[in-house]
Design an enzyme around this catalytic site. Structure first.
Site, mmCIF file in Angstrom:
data_model
loop_
_atom_site.group_PDB
_atom_site.id
_atom_site.type_symbol
_atom_site.label_atom_id
_atom_site.label_comp_id
_atom_site.label_asym_id
_atom_site.label_seq_id
_atom_site.Cartn_x
_atom_site.Cartn_y
_atom_site.Cartn_z
ATOM 1 N N GLU A 13 0.719 -1.299 -0.146
ATOM 2 C CA GLU A 13 -0.071 0.116 0.142
ATOM 3 C C GLU A 13 1.070 1.261 -0.072
ATOM 4 O OE1 GLU A 13 -2.852 -0.660 -0.767
ATOM 5 O OE2 GLU A 13 -2.902 -2.559 -0.350
ATOM 6 N N HIS A 31 1.884 2.183 -3.410
ATOM 7 C CA HIS A 31 0.711 3.035 -3.977
ATOM 8 C C HIS A 31 0.949 4.220 -3.861
ATOM 9 C CE1 HIS A 31 -1.817 0.017 -5.988
ATOM 10 N NE2 HIS A 31 -2.019 -0.760 -5.137
HETATM 11 ZN ZN ZN Z 1 -2.500 -2.798 -5.022
#
Ligand code: ZN
Length: 167
Positions: free
Chosen positions: A130, A133
């Site tokens: 994450e 991201h």
């Molecule tokens: Zn992802």
């Protein structure tokens, strides 16, 4: 509210997200919707860019209950492990990714409280996925160029798909 998941090819997934200043009603509502969206799609994690918002927020649930991570800073990586990862933004593609097995994480939760904790194994992996991201990085970026070629046709298909067909 269930939010639309942005998929591969959407420029929002490639931007570096901004830190969150304060956690007010708008942020709390966003977090609630992100959790709802993650559960709807049976994900173990969801980062704000995946629903089109470039803020440093992500939510997780590795089976131990929901967690909210804001303005994450990862330090002291230890060990190495390879595991197959999927991504809600790249449906149908799973890739072996090597990551540290243990990390120290500084973050703020949904109530604005600061934490510094050590995470290991699956949850450590989700936190790193994450965090990628938030930095505009995707699992396909871990592939060597030769390997990436094998996925090119599938990726083009995701890119050209009408996002409404995906909700
Ligand atoms: Zn992802």
């Amino acid at each position: 509210m269930i939010l639309t998941i942005r998929t591969y090819g959407d420029p929002v997934l490639r931007k570096v997200s901004e830190p969150v200043g304060k956690i007010g009603p708008a942020e709390r509502m966003l977090i609630a919707s992100m959790l709802e969206t993650m559960y709807k799609h049976k994900g173990v994690g969801l980062a704000a860019p995946q629903i089109g918002i470039n803020k440093r927020i992500f939510v997780t649930d590795d089976g131990e209950g929901p967690e909210v991570f804001i303005n994450v800073k990862i330090t002291k990586p230890k060990g190495k492990a390879v595991l197959e990862e999927g991504c809600l933004s790249i449906p149908g593609i799973n890739i072996d990714v090597e990551r540290p097995n243990e990390i120290t994480v500084e973050y703020i939760d949904h109530e604005g409280k600061s934490h510094k904790k050590i995470f290991r194994e699956l949850i450590a992996r989700v936190i790193q996925h994450e965090t990628d991201h938030l930095n505009g990085k995707l699992i396909v970026d871990y592939l060597p160029p030769e390997e990436l070629k094998k996925y090119q046709a599938k990726l083009e298909k995701i890119k050209n798909k009408d996002t409404h067909a995906n909700t």
